[in-house]
Design a protein around this motif. Structure first.
Motif, PDB file in Angstrom:
ATOM      1  N   ALA A  23      52.430  52.838  84.922  1.00  0.00           N
ATOM      2  CA  ALA A  23      51.598  53.248  83.792  1.00  0.00           C
ATOM      3  C   ALA A  23      50.946  52.045  83.120  1.00  0.00           C
ATOM      4  N   ILE A  24      51.621  50.900  83.164  1.00  0.00           N
ATOM      5  CA  ILE A  24      51.036  49.670  82.618  1.00  0.00           C
ATOM      6  C   ILE A  24      49.791  49.299  83.406  1.00  0.00           C
ATOM      7  N   VAL A  25      49.899  49.356  84.725  1.00  0.00           N
ATOM      8  CA  VAL A  25      48.763  49.013  85.590  1.00  0.00           C
ATOM      9  C   VAL A  25      47.607  49.985  85.355  1.00  0.00           C
ATOM     10  N   LEU A  26      47.923  51.279  85.264  1.00  0.00           N
ATOM     11  CA  LEU A  26      46.874  52.281  85.040  1.00  0.00           C
ATOM     12  C   LEU A  26      46.178  52.045  83.708  1.00  0.00           C
ATOM     13  N   GLY A  27      46.949  51.708  82.682  1.00  0.00           N
ATOM     14  CA  GLY A  27      46.355  51.425  81.388  1.00  0.00           C
ATOM     15  C   GLY A  27      45.397  50.246  81.439  1.00  0.00           C
ATOM     16  N   PHE A  60      49.083  45.069  89.728  1.00  0.00           N
ATOM     17  CA  PHE A  60      49.290  46.198  90.636  1.00  0.00           C
ATOM     18  C   PHE A  60      50.061  45.753  91.873  1.00  0.00           C
ATOM     19  N   ALA A  61      49.655  44.614  92.428  1.00  0.00           N
ATOM     20  CA  ALA A  61      50.342  44.081  93.610  1.00  0.00           C
ATOM     21  C   ALA A  61      51.787  43.719  93.271  1.00  0.00           C
ATOM     22  N   ALA A  95      48.088  56.666  93.111  1.00  0.00           N
ATOM     23  CA  ALA A  95      46.803  57.216  93.545  1.00  0.00           C
ATOM     24  C   ALA A  95      45.758  57.077  92.440  1.00  0.00           C
ATOM     25  N   LYS A  96      46.167  57.346  91.193  1.00  0.00           N
ATOM     26  CA  LYS A  96      45.224  57.262  90.081  1.00  0.00           C
ATOM     27  C   LYS A  96      44.724  55.831  89.876  1.00  0.00           C
ATOM     28  N   TYR A 268      49.748  55.773  75.807  1.00  0.00           N
ATOM     29  CA  TYR A 268      48.627  55.680  74.867  1.00  0.00           C
ATOM     30  C   TYR A 268      47.372  55.119  75.536  1.00  0.00           C
ATOM     31  N   SER A 269      47.547  54.284  76.539  1.00  0.00           N
ATOM     32  CA  SER A 269      46.460  53.434  77.018  1.00  0.00           C
ATOM     33  C   SER A 269      45.411  54.156  77.873  1.00  0.00           C
TER      34      SER A 269
END
Length: 326
Positions: A23-27, A60-61, A95-96, A268-269
């Motif tokens: 979720a950190i990466v997605l944010g 991400f990596a 995936a997102k 939140y992000s």
């Protein structure tokens, strides 16, 4: 601490490296895209978005490698997360992330964008089939366990058209958009029923309320792309519904600020990034002063959110409060 104890402690921390780290990466990916889009109006933001892109890909990596190592070292822990009524919904985050990065790369490298989109789309399809199948079996799920986080496996489908149309896969994009939009409406009714008539959502999952305005915001962006870049009545409905849900969630902010910090705060992000992107797109279509104010306000709010979350996460890591058993 002896070497044996240190090794056992390290293994324990690794086994508690939760799927929610993605979720950190997605944010950050959503923040990168928001800054990049704002750069079309404020060119000074272009180099900032480039730095953010490199940071996002590197993170991400790193998170991916650590989680794969966890899978090899602590397979039981991964299986436990797959069987968890909340954490199972975070596996489609991979995936997102790929789908959001494919949109970021549209203006930078079409080849990289295509491969990121293709892999993300395939993973999104697999994740949707798997997670929805798990929901259908429902032997271990209860209505009290449902949160807006259950939107996560579905929202990724709505992201597919944003880059998919650019890559020439219009019908495939309509397929994913249809699946994501219909399931979002179904889940929205269930989530609201759960919140209206059952016990309040657990404190650590309260930040998932921000996810309520993400699907219509992303749906608005995807719908505009699918229909050729214009604005019609349905597009307006999607945008203004996301705007209302944003105001509704903002009203809960005083209560949200009182809860302790958890990794779930990163919920939140990305929704805030989705709302920001929707407002900048809406601004390009209507040139309304209020929409312009909302777009820049949301970008500023998103920047504050990312800054606060980053500081709190680093601080929690330094105190050993991250990667511990729930």
């Amino acid at each position: 601490m002896s070497s044996a104890e240190h090794s056992a402690h390290s293994t324990s921390r690794l086994c508690n490296f939760h799927i929610t780290f993605f979720a950190i990466v997605l944010g950050l990916a959503g923040f990168t895209l928001s800054v990049q889009k704002a750069g079309g109006l404020l060119h000074a933001l272009h180099p900032v978005s480039t730095v953010l892109l490199y940071l996002t890909v590197a993170l991400f990596a790193l998170v991916g490698v650590i989680y794969l190592y966890k899978g090899a070292t602590c397979p039981g822990s991964v299986k436990k997360e797959l069987n968890h009524p909340v954490k199972i919904n975070f596996f489609p985050l991979v995936a997102k992330i790929l789908l959001v990065l494919s949109v970021v790369m549209l203006e930078r490298n079409m080849t990289a964008s295509f491969y990121s989109w293709a892999v993300g789309t395939a993973l999104q399809f697999i994740a949707s089939i798997y997670v929805i199948s798990e929901w259908i079996q429902h032997e271990r799920f209860k209505i009290e366990q449902m949160t807006p986080g259950w939107f996560i496996p579905i929202v990724g489908s709505i992201i597919v058209p944003i880059a998919g149309v650019k890559h020439g896969y219009t019908e495939l994009s309509w397929f994913f958009f249809s699946v994501g939009l219909i399931f979002w409406m179904i889940l929205l009714v269930i989530v609201l029923y759960r919140m209206f008539f059952h016990a309040p959502i657990a404190e650590r999952l309260m930040p998932t309320l921000f996810i309520l305005f993400a699907p219509p915001a992303i749906g608005f962006i995807a719908y505009v792309r699918l229909t050729g870049g214009g604005l019609d009545s349905f597009g307006r409905i999607l945008y203004y519904f996301s705007l209302f849900m944003f105001f509704l969630v903002l009203y809960q902010l005083p209560r949200l600020l009182k809860i302790n910090f958890y990794l779930s705060w990163w919920a939140y992000s990305f929704p805030m990034a989705a709302k920001t992107l929707a407002s900048f797109l809406m601004l390009s279509l209507v040139r309304d002063p209020f929409i312009g104010f909302m777009a820049w306000f949301e970008l500023a709010f998103l920047t504050i959110i990312i800054a606060v979350l980053s500081v709190k996460t680093i601080s929690a890591m330094s105190r050993g409060e991250i990667c511990v058993e729930d």
